[in-house]
Design an enzyme around this catalytic site. Structure first.
Site, PDB file in Angstrom:
ATOM      1  N   GLU A  67       6.573  21.932  -3.736  1.00 44.49           N
ATOM      2  CA  GLU A  67       5.488  22.710  -3.120  1.00 44.49           C
ATOM      3  C   GLU A  67       5.068  23.845  -4.058  1.00 44.49           C
ATOM      4  OE1 GLU A  67       6.627  25.026   0.305  1.00 44.49           O
ATOM      5  OE2 GLU A  67       4.654  24.791   1.205  1.00 44.49           O
ATOM      6  N   GLU A 112       0.861  -1.191   0.000  1.00 43.39           N
ATOM      7  CA  GLU A 112       0.000   0.000   0.000  1.00 43.39           C
ATOM      8  C   GLU A 112       0.895   1.238   0.000  1.00 43.39           C
ATOM      9  OE1 GLU A 112      -3.500  -0.184   2.236  1.00 43.39           O
ATOM     10  OE2 GLU A 112      -3.862   1.976   2.201  1.00 43.39           O
ATOM     11  N   ARG A 113       0.648   2.105  -0.977  1.00 43.22           N
ATOM     12  CA  ARG A 113       1.445   3.337  -1.140  1.00 43.22           C
ATOM     13  C   ARG A 113       2.936   3.023  -1.315  1.00 43.22           C
ATOM     14  NH1 ARG A 113      -3.155   5.839  -2.314  1.00 43.22           N
ATOM     15  NH2 ARG A 113      -4.605   5.756  -0.596  1.00 43.22           N
ATOM     16  N   GLU A 157       5.389  10.075  13.490  1.00 40.77           N
ATOM     17  CA  GLU A 157       5.365   9.252  12.272  1.00 40.77           C
ATOM     18  C   GLU A 157       5.582  10.147  11.059  1.00 40.77           C
ATOM     19  OE1 GLU A 157       2.174   6.236  11.801  1.00 40.77           O
ATOM     20  OE2 GLU A 157       1.986   6.928   9.726  1.00 40.77           O
ATOM     21  N   ASN A 174      -3.137  -1.517   7.737  1.00 40.21           N
ATOM     22  CA  ASN A 174      -4.448  -2.109   7.437  1.00 40.21           C
ATOM     23  C   ASN A 174      -4.197  -3.614   7.480  1.00 40.21           C
ATOM     24  OD1 ASN A 174      -5.639   0.415   7.038  1.00 40.21           O
ATOM     25  ND2 ASN A 174      -4.976   0.472   4.905  1.00 40.21           N
ATOM     26  N   ASP A 205      -2.446  14.568   6.829  1.00 39.24           N
ATOM     27  CA  ASP A 205      -1.947  13.313   6.279  1.00 39.24           C
ATOM     28  C   ASP A 205      -0.792  13.526   5.309  1.00 39.24           C
ATOM     29  OD1 ASP A 205      -1.788  10.656   5.724  1.00 39.24           O
ATOM     30  OD2 ASP A 205      -3.598  10.542   4.517  1.00 39.24           O
ATOM     31  N   LYS A 217       1.139  11.085  13.430  1.00 40.51           N
ATOM     32  CA  LYS A 217       1.621  11.662  12.160  1.00 40.51           C
ATOM     33  C   LYS A 217       2.076  13.091  12.409  1.00 40.51           C
ATOM     34  CE  LYS A 217      -0.907   8.819   8.883  1.00 40.51           C
ATOM     35  NZ  LYS A 217      -1.635   8.699   7.605  1.00 40.51           N
ATOM     36  N   GLU A 264       4.029   9.385  -0.716  1.00 37.56           N
ATOM     37  CA  GLU A 264       2.634   9.230  -1.129  1.00 37.56           C
ATOM     38  C   GLU A 264       2.059  10.506  -1.742  1.00 37.56           C
ATOM     39  OE1 GLU A 264       0.079   7.950   2.037  1.00 37.56           O
ATOM     40  OE2 GLU A 264      -1.743   8.315   0.870  1.00 37.56           O
ATOM     41  N   GLU A 301     -10.450   4.918   9.060  1.00 37.05           N
ATOM     42  CA  GLU A 301     -10.628   4.558   7.654  1.00 37.05           C
ATOM     43  C   GLU A 301     -11.221   3.157   7.502  1.00 37.05           C
ATOM     44  OE1 GLU A 301      -6.704   5.357   5.965  1.00 37.05           O
ATOM     45  OE2 GLU A 301      -7.244   7.451   5.711  1.00 37.05           O
TER      46      GLU A 301
HETATM   47  O1  GCW Z   1      -2.518   8.493   3.976  1.00 40.82           O
HETATM   48  C1  GCW Z   1      -3.372   7.471   4.210  1.00 40.82           C
HETATM   49  C2  GCW Z   1      -3.093   6.512   3.120  1.00 40.82           C
HETATM   50  C3  GCW Z   1      -3.591   5.145   3.412  1.00 40.82           C
HETATM   51  C4  GCW Z   1      -2.997   4.706   4.736  1.00 40.82           C
HETATM   52  C5  GCW Z   1      -3.422   5.698   5.805  1.00 40.82           C
HETATM   53  C6  GCW Z   1      -2.782   5.404   7.148  1.00 40.82           C
HETATM   54  C7  GCW Z   1      -2.377   2.495   5.335  1.00 40.82           C
HETATM   55  O2  GCW Z   1      -3.650   7.020   1.952  1.00 40.82           O
HETATM   56  O3  GCW Z   1      -3.189   4.298   2.365  1.00 40.82           O
HETATM   57  O4  GCW Z   1      -3.383   3.410   5.061  1.00 40.82           O
HETATM   58  O5  GCW Z   1      -3.027   6.987   5.455  1.00 40.82           O
HETATM   59  O6  GCW Z   1      -1.806   6.055   7.462  1.00 40.82           O
HETATM   60  O7  GCW Z   1      -3.265   4.548   7.852  1.00 40.82           O
END
Ligand code: GCW
Length: 849
Positions: free
Chosen positions: A544, A196-197, A421, A239, A399, A394, A427, A320
Site C-alpha cells: 500500500e 481470467e486474472r 467475496e 463471465n 473492486d 465484494k 489482481e 460489465e
Molecule cells: O475486478 C474485475 C475483474 C474482472 C472480473 C470482475 C468480476 C471476472 O477485473 O476480470 O471479471 O471484476 O468480479 O466480475
C-alpha cells in the site's frame, strides 16, 4: 437398538515416518507436507485407526491420517469392534456415541463441526463391542468425531495440523464448529484453459474447450481445500460460457464432481442468465417466462441426476457487459429466484453476485459514484430473495483495491443471506509477483462493526448470526493454476490457507494464521517462523505504501492488466474508479453534505465518523473526501508529504524483504527458497518503479516540493536517452511517469545497438543498476561492458503483462560490487528480438556502503 455402521478398521504395527504423502509430479504439497511428523512426539501416537461408517469422505479421512503418520492405508473389512489397544477412532457422532456413552448425549458441535476427544478405557468390554474385542488391558482412544462426514475429515486435518505444529495431543477435548455454512472458492477458469486474472499458469480444470483429461491436480486441490474447511468450488469464470450447461458437457462436470467428492468439496459452476437462449435455444431468457422457468428446472434436474451432491450456481448478471434481468425490466431477485426455485428440491444454492454497476458512468457528474451501485441496486430487494439464494458481496464497494472501506451493503440486508467475496488471486495487489499477505486486510473487514444492532461485526453478518439467516458465508476468487506452487509465489499460499481458516473461524488473528501456515509449510524452526511472520505481516502495508495509500485505490492501470502504475488511467472514463486528483487537491468527495452521498449508505454511527473529514481515518480519507494537498492528516503530515514519504518508505521496506528472506538460505528447501528470492528481488525493483511513478506524478500535478528533496533528485542516475547512442533511438514512454524522465531508448534492429557513457566520478566499487523494459512480445538480451570487460549478460525473458514500455514492464537488474575507474567507458549492448526492441530506461551507479 441403534444401528451402527461397521468399522473399516484396523490395526497396524509400525510407524514409518518420513515419506512425503501423495507426492505427485508437479504439485507441491503446500501446507500438507507434514514435515514435522518426523518428530518423536508423533511416534508416541497409536498405530491403529478404526473408522465407523462407510462413506467416501470417511475413507479419505482415514487414509489421510494413515498416510501422514506413515501407516499403510487402512484396509476395509467388516466387524463392529473397537480395537483392544490404543487407536484413533473416526466417525460421525451418531455412529460413535453409542460406543462411547461416557460422552453424554449432546456433542456440542453442529454443521460440519468436529470434536477431538481422548477417552481412556479400563479393561472392560466396551458397550456394543463384540466379545472378541474384550481383552482387558487399559487403552486410550483418540476420537475424531464429526457432526457429519465432512466434520470427521476436518477433524482429521485439524488433528494432523496439531501434531505437525508440535502441539501436545496426548489429551484432547477440542470442539470446533465452522462459522458459516458457505465456505466456497471460485475459480475464474475459461474452457480454453486460460484463467481470467489468474497468475499461476493454465487451468487445472479445463483444456481446449473440455474438462481436462487428467484430474490429478483437481484431486490435489480438493484435498488442500478440504484441509482448511472449504466445502464448495465453482470451477469456471463468472463471465460464464453457456456451453457448460449443454447436455454433452454435464458428464464432464460429473467427472470433476467425482474428483472432489472424497474431500467433501461440492462442485458448483458459474452460469450466465442468458443460458436458456444461448445453451437451450429458447427465444427469451426472461426469468418470469414460463418456458424459461421450465428450462431451468429441467436443466437442474438433469444435473442432479448426474451429480446428486451438486452445490449450486454462481451468477454475474447485468455487470460489465454480461446479460441480466434488466433486459426484460426484471430484478436480480427475479433472476436469482427462478434458478433457486429449480435448485431448492435438491438442496442446491444460488450465489448471486452483487457486483452490478454501470461501467459507462459520466465522470463529469459530481454525484455519479460506482461505489454506491451495489447498495442502490440490492438494498431495495432485501427480503425478495428465496431462502436458498445468497447474495455474494465484494468486501469493498469498488473492486479489490489495496484498501477500501467495507461495502455498505454488508450491513444493509436483514432479510437476505449474504456471503462476502474476497480475492486470493492478487489482481490489484501485485499478481503474486509481489508479496502481499491479505489476511490482515480481510481481518479488518470481518471485524469491522457495521453497527446495525449492537455490536455487529461483518463476520457475524455473513455467518447469518446477526439476522438469524439460514445461510451465509464466504467466497474467495482463488485462481490456482498448473504452476507447481499453485499460486506462483510460494508465500501467496498463506492467503489461500488464511482464507479457509478465516471462513472457518474469523476470530483467529492474522498473526496466529501466519504462524500456523509457516509451521505447516516449513516446519517448526523458530528462525523460519520468525522470519516468515516478519515478512508476511507488514507486507500489505508495504505494498500500500508504494502504490495507492490513504484510500486512493491502487493507482494501477485500470483499463489494462491492473498491475503496474498508471495514475491517470482511472480518470475521465466510465469505469468509475476515480480519485479526482487535480492541481489543487485529491480524493473523491463521497460525503452526504457535498459529495456523492455514498457515506449515507452506512449506519448512522459509521456514517458520522466517515462524514467528518476530521474523524475519518487517514487510511480512507481520500476514498471518502476531496481535500487540498496541504490538508493535515491525523499523523501530522500533509497529504502530499505523506504520499512522498510513504512511497520512499514502502520501496525501502520492499528491499528489506529480500534481506529477511536471504537469512533462510540453507534453512528451508532450496526450491521454495529460490522461487521466493527471485520474486522478492523483482519486487524490490518494481517498488522503485511504483515509487518514482507516483511521486513524480503528484509532484508535477501539485507543484509542491518534497520537504526531503528526494522527488526528481537522482544524482546517481544516467538517463539512457542522454548516453552516447549507436543504433538506439530515444522513445517516449506512456504513461510518462513510468519511465525516468518520461523517455527511454529502443533499438529497431535487427542488428544490436549500444548506449555508452564515461565514468567521471571517483574510482571505487559500486552497485550497478540497469532499468530496462521486459516486454512480452520478444526476448531481447543485454551485455554490459566496462571498457572491454563484459561484466554481465542477461535476457529479458519474463512474462510481464504488456508488450509496451510502461510501468508493467519496467524491470531492474542489479550487478553488485563492480570496480570502476574514473575515465572508463561503460557500454550496454542491446540485442532486440521479436517485437521487443531491447529497451533501456536508465543506469544507476550507487557507491557501496
Ligand atoms: O475486478 C474485475 C475483474 C474482472 C472480473 C470482475 C468480476 C471476472 O477485473 O476480470 O471479471 O471484476 O468480479 O466480475
Amino acid at each position: 437398538m441403534t444401528r451402527h455402521s461397521p468399522p473399516i478398521a484396523v490395526a497396524f504395527c509400525c510407524i514409518f515416518l518420513g515419506s512425503l504423502v501423495h507426492a505427485q509430479p508437479g504439485a507441491d504439497q503446500a501446507w500438507l507436507r507434514y514435515q514435522s511428523l518426523k518428530t518423536p512426539a508423533a511416534g508416541a501416537l497409536p498405530h491403529a485407526i478404526a473408522v465407523f461408517g462407510r462413506g467416501e469422505v470417511l475413507r479419505a479421512a482415514a487414509k489421510e491420517l494413515a498416510d501422514a503418520l506413515g501407516h499403510p492405508a487402512p484396509s476395509g473389512g467388516p466387524g463392529a469392534a473397537l480395537p483392544d489397544h490404543d487407536a484413533f477412532v473416526l466417525g460421525r457422532w451418531q455412529d460413535l456415541q453409542p460406543r462411547f456413552r461416557e460422552l453424554g448425549r449432546a456433542p456440542g458441535i453442529s454443521g460440519d463441526g468436529f470434536w477431538l476427544k481422548t477417552v481412556r478405557r479400563a479393561g472392560s468390554r466396551p458397550l456394543g463391542g463384540s466379545k472378541a474385542s474384550w481383552r482387558g488391558g487399559p487403552r486410550k482412544y483418540w476420537l475424531v468425531i464429526g457432526a457429519d462426514e465432512p466434520g470427521v475429515l476436518y477433524g482429521t486435518f485439524a488433528l494432523l495440523a496439531r501434531i505437525a505444529e508440535g502441539l501436545d495431543v496426548s489429551t484432547l477435548d477440542d470442539r470446533e464448529t465452522p462459522s458459516a455454512p458457505i465456505r466456497w472458492v471460485n475459480q475464474w477458469d475459461n474452457l480454453d484453459g486460460s484463467i481470467e486474472r489468474g497468475y499461476a499458469g493454465r487451468s487445472i480444470f479445463f483444456d481446449n474447450g473440455s474438462v481436462a483429461n487428467d484430474l490429478t491436480r483437481v484431486k490435489e486441490y480438493a484435498r488442500l481445500l478440504a484441509s482448511i474447511g472449504i466445502n464448495g468450488c465453482a470451477i469456471n469464470n463468472v463471465n460464464a460460457d453457456p456451453r457448460l450447461l449443454q447436455p454433452e458437457y454435464l458428464p464432464q462436470l460429473a467427472r470433476v464432481a467425482a474428483a472432489f467428492r472424497a474431500w467433501g468439496v461440492r462442485l458448483a459452476i458459474s452460469v450466465d442468465l442468458s443460458s436458456p437462449m444461448s445453451a437451450g435455444g429458447l427465444k427469451t431468457f426472461d426469468p418470469l417466462d414460463p418456458q424459461v422457468k421450465a428450462w431451468w428446472q429441467n436443466t437442474v434436474d438433469v444435473m442432479y441426476r448426474l451429480i446428486p451432491d451438486f452445490g449450486g450456481f454462481v451468477m454475474k448478471a447485468d455487470s460489465e457487459g454480461r446479460s441480466g434481468p434488466s433486459k426484460y425490466g426484471r430484478t436480480a431477485a427475479d433472476a436469482a429466484n427462478v434458478i433457486a426455485r429449480a435448485l431448492r428440491p435438491h438442496h442446491g444454492v444460488m450465489l448471486y453476485r452483487a457486483f452490478v454497476y454501470n461501467h459507462h458512468l459520466d465522470w463529469r457528474d459530481p454525484k455519479a459514484d460506482r461505489a454506491k451501485a451495489a447498495f442502490d441496486y440490492f438494498h431495495p430487494l432485501d427480503g425478495k430473495f428465496l431462502d436458498n439464494v445468497v447474495v455474494q458481496v465484494k468486501h469493498g464497494p469498488i473492486d479489490f483495491q489495496v484498501r477500501e472501506p467495507v461495502s455498505p451493503l454488508l450491513g444493509a440486508m436483514a432479510h437476505t443471506n449474504q456471503a462476502i467475496e474476497v480475492q486470493v488471486t492478487q489482481e490489484y495487489t501485485g499478481q503474486q509477483r509481489q508479496l502481499v499477505y491479505l489476511v490482515p486486510m480481510w481481518k479488518e473487514v470481518l471485524d469491522f462493526d457495521v453497527h446495525v444492532d449492537g455490536v455487529t461485526p461483518v463476520k457475524r453478518v455473513v455467518s447469518g448470526q446477526v439476522w438469524k439467516r439460514p445461510l451465509g458465508g464466504y467466497a474467495a476468487v482463488v485462481n490456482v493454476g498448473l504452476d507447481r506452487f499453485w499460486l506462483g509465489h510460494p508465500l501467496a499460499m498463506a492467503n489461500l490457507y488464511g482464507y479457509g481458516r478465516l471462513a472457518w473461524n474469523p476470530d483467529l488473528s492474522a498473526d496466529e494464521i501466519a504462524k500456523e501456515w509457516t509451521r505447516l509449510t516449513f516446519g517448526n524452526d523458530p528462525q523460519v517462523l520468525d522470519t516468515v511472520s516478519r515478512m508476511l505481516l507488514p507486507s500489505w502495508r508495504i505494498y500500500e505504501n508504494y502504490t495507492g495509500p490513504l484510500g486512493l485505490q491502487t493507482l494501477t492501470d485500470i483499463t489494462g492488466p491492473h498491475y503496474g502504475p498508471g495514475i491517470e488511467s482511472s480518470e475521465n472514463n466510465g469505469w468509475g474508479q476515480w480519485h479526482r486528483a487535480d492541481r489543487k487537491g485529491v480524493g473523491m468527495d463521497r460525503t452526504v453534505a457535498t459529495g456523492t452521498g455514498f457515506i449515507g449508505q452506512y449506519s448512522p454511527e459509521v456514517g458520522r465518523k466517515y462524514e467528518s473529514v476530521k474523524e475519518c481515518p487517514d487510511d480512507l480519507v481520500l476514498f471518502l473526501h476531496h481535500v487540498p494537498y496541504t490538508f493535515v492528516l491525523h499523523s501530522g503530515k500533509t497529504v502530499i508529504q505523506y504520499l512522498y514519504d510513504s512511497h520512499y518508505a514502502g520501496a525501502e521496506q520492499a528491499a528489506t524483504l529480500v534481506e529477511e528472506w536471504k537469512r533462510l538460505q540453507g534453512v528451508i528447501d532450496d526450491a521454495r527458497y529460490a522461487e521466493v528470492l527471485r520474486r522478492q528481488e523483482y519486487q524490490a525493483g518494481h517498488a522503485i518503479v511504483w515509487r518514482d511513478a507516483v511521486v513524480n506524478w503528484f509532484h508535477r500535478e501539485s507543484g509542491i516540493p518534497d520537504a526531503q528533496g528526494r522527488v526528481g533528485f537522482h544524482p546517481n542516475r544516467m538517463e539512457a536517452e542522454g548516453m552516447q547512442l549507436s543504433g538506439y533511438t530515444p522513445a517516449d514512454v506512456t504513461p510518462w511517469e513510468t519511465a525516468s524522465g518520461g523517455k527511454a531508448i529502443a533499438c529497431a534492429g535487427p542488428s544490436p545497438c549500444s548506449a555508452s557513457f564515461e565514468w567521471d566520478r571517483p574510482s571505487g566499487t559500486y552497485d550497478l543498476v540497469v532499468e530496462y523494459f521486459d516486454l512480452n512480445n520478444g526476448v531481447s538480451s543485454f551485455d554490459l561492458f566496462v571498457e572491454d570487460r563484459r561484466i554481465d549478460s542477461w535476457a529479458a525473458d519474463d512474462h510481464l503483462p504488456s508488450d509496451k514500455m510502461n510501468g508493467h514492464t519496467s524491470t531492474r537488474r542489479t550487478i553488485a560490487g563492480v570496480r570502476l575507474r574514473r575515465g572508463e567507458v561503460l557500454k550496454i549492448v542491446g540485442h532486440p528480438q521479436g517485437g521487443e526492441p531491447a529497451p533501456l530506461d536508465y543506469v544507476e551507479i550507487v557507491p557501496r556502503p
